[in-house]
Scaffold this motif. Structure first.
Motif, PDB file in Angstrom:
ATOM      1  N   LEU B 232     -34.079  13.227 -39.448  1.00 26.55           N
ATOM      2  CA  LEU B 232     -35.368  12.700 -39.482  1.00 26.55           C
ATOM      3  C   LEU B 232     -34.066  11.232 -38.364  1.00 26.55           C
ATOM      4  O   LEU B 232     -34.160  10.877 -37.970  1.00 26.55           O
ATOM      5  N   ASP B 233     -32.877  10.923 -39.689  1.00 25.13           N
ATOM      6  CA  ASP B 233     -32.194   9.769 -38.943  1.00 25.13           C
ATOM      7  C   ASP B 233     -31.445  10.317 -37.914  1.00 25.13           C
ATOM      8  O   ASP B 233     -30.721   9.546 -37.436  1.00 25.13           O
ATOM      9  N   LEU B 234     -30.731  11.513 -37.191  1.00 20.70           N
ATOM     10  CA  LEU B 234     -30.408  12.108 -36.743  1.00 20.70           C
ATOM     11  C   LEU B 234     -31.191  12.416 -35.962  1.00 20.70           C
ATOM     12  O   LEU B 234     -31.058  13.314 -34.246  1.00 20.70           O
ATOM     13  N   TRP B 235     -32.226  12.195 -35.684  1.00 21.69           N
ATOM     14  CA  TRP B 235     -33.115  12.512 -34.741  1.00 21.69           C
ATOM     15  C   TRP B 235     -32.959  12.145 -33.140  1.00 21.69           C
ATOM     16  O   TRP B 235     -32.867  12.767 -32.147  1.00 21.69           O
ATOM     17  N   TRP B 236     -31.843  11.073 -33.016  1.00 19.46           N
ATOM     18  CA  TRP B 236     -30.957  11.909 -31.488  1.00 19.46           C
ATOM     19  C   TRP B 236     -30.264  13.719 -31.216  1.00 19.46           C
ATOM     20  O   TRP B 236     -30.697  13.895 -30.189  1.00 19.46           O
ATOM     21  N   MET B 237     -30.060  14.041 -31.930  1.00 20.25           N
ATOM     22  CA  MET B 237     -30.032  15.397 -31.555  1.00 20.25           C
ATOM     23  C   MET B 237     -30.101  16.246 -31.346  1.00 20.25           C
ATOM     24  O   MET B 237     -30.343  17.580 -30.711  1.00 20.25           O
ATOM     25  N   PHE B 238     -31.408  16.244 -32.269  1.00 15.07           N
ATOM     26  CA  PHE B 238     -33.084  17.097 -31.715  1.00 15.07           C
ATOM     27  C   PHE B 238     -33.088  16.411 -30.632  1.00 15.07           C
ATOM     28  O   PHE B 238     -33.803  17.474 -30.058  1.00 15.07           O
ATOM     29  N   GLY B 239     -33.328  15.047 -29.731  1.00 18.18           N
ATOM     30  CA  GLY B 239     -33.473  15.309 -28.847  1.00 18.18           C
ATOM     31  C   GLY B 239     -33.192  15.808 -27.776  1.00 18.18           C
ATOM     32  O   GLY B 239     -33.662  16.117 -27.218  1.00 18.18           O
ATOM     33  N   LEU B 240     -31.534  15.708 -28.348  1.00 18.70           N
ATOM     34  CA  LEU B 240     -30.939  16.147 -27.333  1.00 18.70           C
ATOM     35  C   LEU B 240     -31.638  17.553 -27.059  1.00 18.70           C
ATOM     36  O   LEU B 240     -30.950  18.171 -25.901  1.00 18.70           O
ATOM     37  N   SER B 241     -30.962  18.079 -28.081  1.00 17.48           N
ATOM     38  CA  SER B 241     -31.576  19.256 -28.341  1.00 17.48           C
ATOM     39  C   SER B 241     -32.667  20.048 -27.358  1.00 17.48           C
ATOM     40  O   SER B 241     -32.573  20.452 -26.593  1.00 17.48           O
ATOM     41  N   VAL B 242     -33.954  19.418 -27.494  1.00 17.39           N
ATOM     42  CA  VAL B 242     -35.090  19.509 -26.853  1.00 17.39           C
ATOM     43  C   VAL B 242     -34.481  19.248 -25.578  1.00 17.39           C
ATOM     44  O   VAL B 242     -35.347  20.018 -24.777  1.00 17.39           O
ATOM     45  N   GLY B 243     -34.083  18.366 -24.921  1.00 15.36           N
ATOM     46  CA  GLY B 243     -34.368  17.626 -23.545  1.00 15.36           C
ATOM     47  C   GLY B 243     -32.950  18.983 -23.151  1.00 15.36           C
ATOM     48  O   GLY B 243     -33.547  19.745 -21.444  1.00 15.36           O
ATOM     49  N   PHE B 244     -32.215  20.366 -23.606  1.00 15.59           N
ATOM     50  CA  PHE B 244     -31.164  20.575 -23.161  1.00 15.59           C
ATOM     51  C   PHE B 244     -32.116  21.572 -23.122  1.00 15.59           C
ATOM     52  O   PHE B 244     -32.505  22.901 -22.242  1.00 15.59           O
ATOM     53  N   PHE B 245     -33.181  21.999 -24.067  1.00 17.09           N
ATOM     54  CA  PHE B 245     -33.877  22.808 -24.205  1.00 17.09           C
ATOM     55  C   PHE B 245     -34.651  22.936 -22.645  1.00 17.09           C
ATOM     56  O   PHE B 245     -35.210  23.979 -21.920  1.00 17.09           O
ATOM     57  N   MET B 246     -35.306  21.687 -22.384  1.00 11.69           N
ATOM     58  CA  MET B 246     -36.233  21.894 -21.154  1.00 11.69           C
ATOM     59  C   MET B 246     -35.333  21.945 -19.812  1.00 11.69           C
ATOM     60  O   MET B 246     -35.714  22.442 -19.126  1.00 11.69           O
ATOM     61  N   MET B 247     -34.303  21.360 -19.963  1.00 11.21           N
ATOM     62  CA  MET B 247     -33.347  21.710 -18.751  1.00 11.21           C
ATOM     63  C   MET B 247     -32.785  22.900 -18.617  1.00 11.21           C
ATOM     64  O   MET B 247     -33.559  23.885 -17.004  1.00 11.21           O
ATOM     65  N   ALA B 248     -32.678  23.885 -19.564  1.00 13.63           N
ATOM     66  CA  ALA B 248     -32.390  25.721 -19.373  1.00 13.63           C
ATOM     67  C   ALA B 248     -33.659  26.253 -19.411  1.00 13.63           C
ATOM     68  O   ALA B 248     -34.273  26.967 -17.852  1.00 13.63           O
ATOM     69  N   ALA B 249     -34.899  26.198 -19.494  1.00 14.72           N
ATOM     70  CA  ALA B 249     -36.035  26.783 -19.485  1.00 14.72           C
ATOM     71  C   ALA B 249     -36.620  26.223 -17.752  1.00 14.72           C
ATOM     72  O   ALA B 249     -36.333  26.836 -17.055  1.00 14.72           O
ATOM     73  N   TRP B 250     -36.145  24.445 -17.181  1.00 15.99           N
ATOM     74  CA  TRP B 250     -36.721  24.911 -15.639  1.00 15.99           C
ATOM     75  C   TRP B 250     -35.528  25.384 -14.929  1.00 15.99           C
ATOM     76  O   TRP B 250     -35.812  25.561 -13.973  1.00 15.99           O
TER      77      TRP B 250
END
Ligand code: HDD
Ligand code: HEM
Ligand code: HEM
Lengths: 449, 337
Positions: B232-250
């Motif tokens: 959870l302390d590294l939330w930004w990494m997982f945030g980026l991960s989700v962001g890239f996922f959305m980009m890929a899917a789009w």
């Protein structure tokens, strides 16, 4: 129960290694043979040799695949089956293991390139150049893994403190006393074995059909290589024996049933032992053991009496050693016979008898590899790291090891069978003559020399 | 940075590399089989085999690199994981062996065989499942040590929701990564029928991959709260991960820039994988092995790092050559060479 896990662990390791070494040996040696054939083909502008290289390569990819997967198996099994060994030895020998992986990487990359670029370059030498990293990668991986095995025989490069390894020097561990002779012998014997097997296949084809130019050239090349590498292997084997005499005398003594330290020791071939540890029915060659061990017919050779009996290797390794050496004389002998006949105008070097002997040489060479390793490994018993850790102490405590043994036995049976079936189909459906016609329709079929 | 940190970082990077290249390979096997039974094999199988043929051995070496490296840098792992993983590890070896050799028998050997194809496809999913057990074990609670005997608690392993969610995640990820790579490869080859098909696969497996990741996250919070907290302390990494996922899917959905789409998928997994790994620190096996007290001797650690650098100097040019000849050579990809 305790003892059983150890026994099964040993059987499992022996089985995996015994199977892997067949394909590993081919993986080390065959690329060299392919490269030599391709080089001659380009140099002499003779399509026969290039076709030879191509056909060997095609078989080689199949055996490489089995080599890779069984190698992955033994690599993991070292940790799975011998966790205590890897925990301790890992501190000292992980460097060569690690570098071995780079050698594989290198080999794998260039093998991929070599396989798929046969007709891609105008200058044929470029394609040939790609065979060199494959040879080097295979040779280096054999070298690195052999340094690990050498370390198990003559551990070096660390200091012991409170039962653990301290002050580790990875380079010294790699360059332990057993390394030079072992590496030399392993490499030369791998090249010898591959040459002998390719010669055997060619001779077999000639026996079944008739001797075409293509097959005659292939035979001449492979038998010549067999002879060269057989001589080198014998030299290397002799230096291995001298190494043993100096650093691991109990292994040599066990192989030779040499119980009492004496000067001018005899070489004992075959025979058997009675209860009083005396050889019966043996062939005895006076003073030759002294020569093998020290290059001097009167030198003193250490006997087993100098070691406590519970630290003796099993005495049956004698037969393994003798069989290996016997094959070591058979192979250059047959090769020499063939080469001499081919020099004599009136004689036919393609007669049935000599071809059959060459055919026999292929499987015998591979058997010599197996005998040699069994001798080398059993001769180290009871130690896994000589002087520091016994096999007993190193094995896993997992109760499921027995099950795993049968799992892997089944795997190797399947892999071995399918490998042979695939190779046979590959070449049966596609004879050399037809392929030559197809690939080089405009060329005349080879020069007439 | 200390040598043990360099060591674990290098290993983690290679494991990530294996994750990507092996997923492509495993997934491709499954898709090839699926295409065969749905009679679409003429569309994609040629594409798949053109990519896979020159590289499968290289993929395998990534894996060997990882397990040799981890035992090298952290010899204690051999003791705990070695004993505990005897059965799952052996099963994984057998599957890998079947897969690798059957691939060669089928492709370089003679004729096509549906049995080989089936085994090739099935092992593509079973191998990630069995390898993922190692990750599950590292969370702790499945391995016990009593009187110097290490053993694996099979019952707990098989009844743990965490272990099943990791299995599910690994399978889904394999299919998603593979499909998005094949989409990119088909686009490069300008093979439009194949592109159509594999793009559908990629879109189909995109959503499950993110759902499986979230599920794993939840079960992890119940199983190992320490690890969960530090993730959870590294939330930004997982945030980026989700962001890239959305980009890929789009991008996949829009049917454009397939190269970018694949890179986004790689980044999606990169951040998730490293967020997970960094959160794991300092444990290699909770609670038995930490990075600091299980590291090998300093001299060996340094030797390994030097060997690694030397090795990379040798490998990177070779890998570039391999990629230029096969992956990025337009004529080869299109099947003209
Ligand atoms: C084609 C295979 C082959 C042939 C013909 C020979 N060898 Fe060999 N030998 C091997 C293949 C091999 C091997 C498989 O490469 C071994 C096993 C372990 C090793 O280091 O090399 C080996 C081991 C080995 C060892 C034990 C080394 C050790 O444990 O450190 C000795 C003393 C010899 N050999 C000696 C000989 C002699 C005197 C030969 C007579 C010509 C001979 N070998 C032929
Ligand atoms: C070069 C690296 C090698 C290493 C690190 C190695 C390691 C080991 C280990 C850990 C064992 C189990 C302990 C023992 O019984 O001694 C073993 C046994 C054995 N190995 Fe090796 N080995 C190597 C090479 C080989 C090869 C290539 C062969 C090929 C045949 C081989 C044949 C055997 C046999 C037959 C045994 C069984 C010995 C027994 O029954 O105790 N070894 N080896
Ligand atoms: C304990 C002993 C051994 C271990 C742990 C071991 C490990 C391995 C591994 C992990 C691979 C697969 C690498 C890949 O993925 O490409 C492999 C393949 C190979 N091994 Fe072994 N090996 C052992 C013994 C030997 C010996 C004694 C030799 C040679 C004398 C050898 C020569 C090779 C070669 C040449 C290959 C490449 C595959 C091929 O070309 O057939 N190995 N080994």
């Amino acid at each position: 129960m305790e003892m059983d896990t150890v026994l099964i662990s040993r059987l499992l390791t022996a089985m995996t290694l015994g199977f892997h070494i067949i394909f590993a040996t081919l993986g080390v040696g065959v690329p060299l043979m392919i490269s030599i054939a391709e080089f001659i083909g380009i140099k002499k502008k003779d399509p026969h040799y290039r076709l030879l290289a191509r056909r060997w390569t095609r078989g080689f990819v199949i055996t490489v695949a089995v080599g890779v997967v069984t190698g992955t198996a033994i690599g993991l099994q070292l940790s799975l089956v011998w966790p205590n060994f890897m925990q301790v030895a890992g501190n000292v020998v992980s460097l060569p293991l690690f570098m071995e992986v780079f050698a594989f990487f290198f080999e794998a990359i260039f093998l991929g390139i070599y396989l798929y670029t046969w007709e891609r370059f105008k200058n044929q030498y470029i394609h040939w150049l790609f065979s060199l990293p494959v040879i080097i990668g295979g040779g280096f991986s054999a070298m690195f893994i052999t340094t690990v095995n050498a370390f198990m025989n003559t551990p070096d490069g660390f200091a012991m403190e409170n039962g653990t390894f301290a002050a580790v020097n990875p380079i010294a561990a790699m360059l332990n006393p057993a390394t030079p002779t072992k590496v030399f012998h392993v490499l030369t014997s791998a090249y010898l074995t591959c040459a002998a097997i390719l010669a055997a296949i060619t001779a077999f084809m000639i026996l079944r059909k008739k001797a075409t130019d293509y097959h005659k050239k292939a035979l001449k090349l492979t038998v010549t290589l067999t002879f060269i590498f057989a001589v080198l292997t014998a030299v290397a084997g002799d230096s291995s024996a001298k190494f043993l005499a100096a650093h691991q005398p109990e292994k040599l003594a066990a192989a030779e049933w040499h119980f009492e330290t004496e000067e001018g020791a005899d070489l004992i071939l075959f025979g058997w032992l009675n209860d009083a540890h005396e050889a019966i029915g043996e062939i005895r060659i006076p003073n030759v053991l002294s020569f093998l061990a020290h290059s001097d017919f009167n030198a003193e050779v250490t006997g087993l009496e100098e070691f406590p009996e519970d630290k003796w290797p099993p005495l049956w390794v004698h037969y393994m050693f003798d069989l290996m050496v016997a094959i070591g004389f058979f192979l250059p002998g047959v090769a020499l016979l063939y080469l001499m006949l081919s020099k004599m105008k009136k004689r036919n070097e393609h007669n049935k008898a000599i071809l059959s002997l060459i055919v026999l040489g292929g499987p015998l060479a591979m058997l010599a590899i197996e005998f040699g390793w069994i001798y080398a490994e059993e001769g180290r018993q009871p130690w896994i790291i000589r002087g520091y850790m016994t096999v007993q102490e190193a094995a896993t405590s997992s109760p499921y090891i027995g099950l795993m043994f049968f799992l892997f036995l089944a795997l190797y049976i399947v892999l071995g069978t399918l490998c042979i079936v695939t190779l046979r189909k590959l070449f049966r459906n596609n004879p050399a003559e037809e392929e030559l016609e197809k690939q080089y329709p405009t060329d005349e079929k080879g020069d007439e020399s | 940075m200390s040598y043990e940190l360099i060591g674990i970082s290098v290993l983690w990077i290679f494991l990530y590399g294996y994750l990507v290249v092996a997923s492509i390979d495993f997934g491709a096997g499954f898709f090839a089989y699926y295409a065969k039974i749905t009679k679409q094999d003429h569309v994609i199988n040629k594409l798949i085999s053109r990519y896979l043929s020159p590289v499968w051995e290289v993929t395998n070496v990534f894996f060997v690199f990882f397990f040799v490296g981890i035992v090298g840098f952290f010899p204690e792992t051999a003791y705990y994981y070695g004993t505990a993983l005897l059965v799952p590890g052996s099963i994984a070896i057998v599957l890998l062996a079947i897969r690798g050799s059957f691939y060669a028998f089928e492709n370089y050997g003679s004729k096509q065989s549906t049995v080989y194809m089936f085994l090739y496809g099935a092992t593509g999913l079973l191998i990630p499942a069995s390898l993922s057990v190692a990750l599950t074990l590292s969370e702790g609670g499945f391995i016990t040590e009593e009187n110097g005997v290490v053993s694996l608690q099979y019952l707990e392993l098989f009844t743990s929701p965490l272990s099943w969610s990791i299995v599910a995640l690994s399978i889904v990820s394999v299919l998603f990564i593979s499909a998005s790579f094949l989409t990119f490869y088909a686009a490069r080859a300008q093979d439009y029928p194949a592109l159509n098909l594999v793009r559908k696969f990629a879109l189909f497996w995109s959503t499950p991959s993110i759902i499986a990741a979230l599920t794993t996250f939840i079960f992890l919070s119940q199983h190992n709260s320490r690890h969960y907290e530090s993730m959870l302390d590294l939330w930004w990494m997982f945030g980026l991960s989700v962001g890239f996922f959305m980009m890929a899917a789009w991008l996949l959905y829009r049917g454009k820039y397939y190269g970018m789409a694949f890179i986004s998928v790689m980044l999606q997994y990169f951040f998730a994988f490293f967020g997970y790994g960094i959160g794991h620190y300092p444990y290699i096996l909770d609670p038995f092995i930490t990075i600091d007290d299980s590291a090998t001797h300093e001299s060996m650690g340094i030797a390994l790092v030097i060997a690694f650098i030397g090795g990379l100097l040798l490998l990177i040019p070779s890998l570039i050559l391999l990629m230029r000849l096969f992956l990025f050579n337009a004529d080869y990809v299109k099947g003209k060479k």
